[in-house]
Design an enzyme around this catalytic site. Structure first.
Site, short mmCIF file in Angstrom:
data_model
loop_
_atom_site.label_atom_id
_atom_site.label_comp_id
_atom_site.label_asym_id
_atom_site.label_seq_id
_atom_site.Cartn_x
_atom_site.Cartn_y
_atom_site.Cartn_z
N ASP A 111 0.84 -1.05 0.05
CA ASP A 111 -0.06 0.06 -0.06
C ASP A 111 0.84 1.35 -0.02
OD1 ASP A 111 0.60 -0.93 2.69
OD2 ASP A 111 -0.49 0.63 3.51
N GLU A 176 -0.25 -1.27 5.65
CA GLU A 176 0.85 -0.80 6.81
C GLU A 176 0.87 0.66 6.96
OE1 GLU A 176 4.80 0.73 7.60
OE2 GLU A 176 3.64 1.35 5.71
#
Length: 203
Positions: A111, A176
């Site tokens: 991400d 994350e």
């Protein structure tokens, strides 16, 4: 380690270094392909598909799952306001060792933070534009550059004919940037090792 053992280690290292150097263009193309997938929160699936394809190309043993199961959201270490992870899986690829060696986790998140105002970018934030030997775009350092390096290192080991005793466990996780739920999900899934490497920023 005796002299013969040291020579073997040095020879293996030379093979890996040479392979990585020779594969620079292919590694750059992989990174470019990843950057061109705008894997912001809730949109990680496209970039994960690129990762999964590469892992399968390397012949890794795959585990792909949506992380909302197994009590993740009620775990005391869970830190995220996101409740729905449907369609955006974690991906783990395992390079099995011959046995009797120590294991290692190679962890990367897929991400990226939002690009913000497009006017603040000279080129499209997800262009993967290459100029003066540098690749530009959201996620090129944090951390698709690191993730690409991990995959290319595994490819170099495999294609150089080097046999490791321990398992190498590659992890491409989501979520994350907003609390680390993806990595927590791998722990709850049972993935543990003797050591871990996380190339979060590659500058």
């Amino acid at each position: 380690m005796n002299i013969k053992g040291a020579d073997i280690v040095q020879s293996a290292e030379q093979k890996v270094r040479s392979y990585i150097k020779e594969s620079r263009i292919r590694g750059t193309r992989l990174l470019q392909k990843l950057v061109q997938e705008p894997s912001t929160r809730g949109n990680e699936s496209g970039a994960q598909a690129v990762i999964i394809e590469k892992c399968r190309e390397l012949g890794l043993e795959m585990d792909i799952w949506e992380i909302g199961d197994s009590g993740l959201t009620v775990h005391p270490a869970f830190c995220s306001d996101r409740k729905d992870f449907t369609g955006n899986p974690n991906a783990v690829g395992i390079m099995r060792g011959t046995g009797g060696g120590r294991s290692m986790i190679l962890n990367g998140h897929i991400d990226v933070v939002p690009a913000g105002d497009p006017k603040d970018w000279d080129k499209d934030a997800y262009s993967g534009h290459i100029e003066c030997g540098k690749l530009f775009g959201r996620g090129s350092t944090d951390m698709k550059g690191g993730t690409t390096s991990l995959l290319m290192a595994m490819e170099a080991i495999k294609n150089s004919g080097i046999k490791l005793k321990g398992d190498v466990i590659f992890q491409s996780v989501i979520e994350e940037e907003s609390g680390g739920a993806g990595t927590l999900a791998t722990v709850l899934r049972g993935y543990k090792a003797d050591a871990a490497i996380i190339l979060n920023l590659l500058i």
